[in-house]
Design a protein around this motif. Sequence first.
Motif, short mmCIF file in Angstrom:
data_model
loop_
_atom_site.label_atom_id
_atom_site.label_comp_id
_atom_site.label_asym_id
_atom_site.label_seq_id
_atom_site.Cartn_x
_atom_site.Cartn_y
_atom_site.Cartn_z
N GLY A 60 0.83 -1.19 0.00
CA GLY A 60 0.00 0.00 0.00
C GLY A 60 0.87 1.24 0.00
O GLY A 60 1.94 1.27 0.62
N GLY A 61 0.42 2.26 -0.68
CA GLY A 61 1.18 3.51 -0.75
C GLY A 61 0.87 4.26 -2.02
O GLY A 61 0.21 3.75 -2.92
N ALA A 62 1.37 5.47 -2.07
CA ALA A 62 1.09 6.33 -3.22
C ALA A 62 1.79 5.84 -4.47
O ALA A 62 2.89 5.26 -4.41
CB ALA A 62 1.54 7.76 -2.90
N ALA A 66 8.54 4.50 -3.22
CA ALA A 66 9.48 3.39 -3.11
C ALA A 66 8.91 2.26 -2.26
O ALA A 66 8.02 2.48 -1.43
CB ALA A 66 10.78 3.89 -2.48
N PRO A 67 9.41 1.04 -2.44
CA PRO A 67 9.06 -0.04 -1.52
C PRO A 67 9.45 0.37 -0.10
O PRO A 67 10.40 1.13 0.11
CB PRO A 67 9.91 -1.22 -2.01
CG PRO A 67 10.26 -0.88 -3.43
CD PRO A 67 10.34 0.61 -3.50
N GLY A 100 0.15 2.56 -6.51
CA GLY A 100 -0.99 3.25 -5.92
C GLY A 100 -2.25 2.43 -5.89
O GLY A 100 -3.29 2.89 -5.41
N ASN A 101 -2.18 1.20 -6.36
CA ASN A 101 -3.34 0.31 -6.39
C ASN A 101 -3.04 -0.99 -5.66
O ASN A 101 -3.62 -2.03 -5.96
CB ASN A 101 -3.73 0.02 -7.85
CG ASN A 101 -5.15 -0.49 -7.99
OD1 ASN A 101 -6.04 -0.11 -7.24
ND2 ASN A 101 -5.36 -1.37 -8.96
#
Length: 295
Positions: A60-62, A66-67, A100-101
């Motif tokens: 999860g994240g924008a 980065a990982p 982002g998905n």
Amino acid sequence: MRSARLRSVLVLSALLSLAACTSAAAPVSQPAIPVAPTSLPVSTSAAPVKGTLLWSDDFGGAAGSAPDPSKWSQQVGGGGWGNQELECYTDSRQNSALDGNGHLVITAVRDPGHRCADGNVDEYTSARLTTQYHFSARYGRIEMYAQVPTAPGAWPALWSMGTDLPQVNWPEAGEIDVAEVGGNLPTTIHGTVHGPATAGGPQAVTRTHDTGANLSTGFHRFAVDWSPDSLTWDIDGEPYGTVSRGDVEANGRWVFSHPFFLLLNLAVGGTFPGAPGSQSDWPQQLVVDYVRVYA
């Protein structure tokens, strides 16, 4: 990964230390490659839980981020990695980024003449992530839900190595390949253990399964169940092979009784998938929905 590791092991620690220096690499001349489009399928089915969840990354994240650096380090450099591979691993967002998905996207890009952070010049760039010094486990279930590329020359893999690697090197530390796909065999999944042979040198014991369908056409669940005396691999919940302690000790030593850390990468070319063919379209992407480890 599947072939000889001696060269890559000897430089492993040095490569980790170079991660902070990748900004010195020559700029990539071609446009940045976008991360996977949001139209890619999103996982809605739950993983078959086998024990307590010890560790996970659901990415999860924008978009473009980065990982998670608290979970993964990025190894950088080129020179073949002991397998005659053609890529330079970077920590650029062109090669590894969240979309982002809920996916991590590792992108292998054709970039002839790219100069790596370690000075090697390679024809492709990609990414290689590791949980070394962040997370390790002994026994349990290691699982990845991902869409893998199967173009000629593509070599996506989730694998693991013993935490004593810096002290004893490969193959003494052991290696467990959770899932490898070679673009030369786009319908086949491979699971392998590597360790020392009794007669000296490395030994590999492999189990394979031909699914009958190109593995790049959708997401699949790749996993291994690791116990004190055996490992059993499955794809989409269907077991396809077991390696026992006896199988290994027939010609080698069992070195799979201590903690292992994870590695996740997309290699290009080399001794396993063969050379990229003219029919290959680059970039190629490994799209990962999650990686999880259960007790």
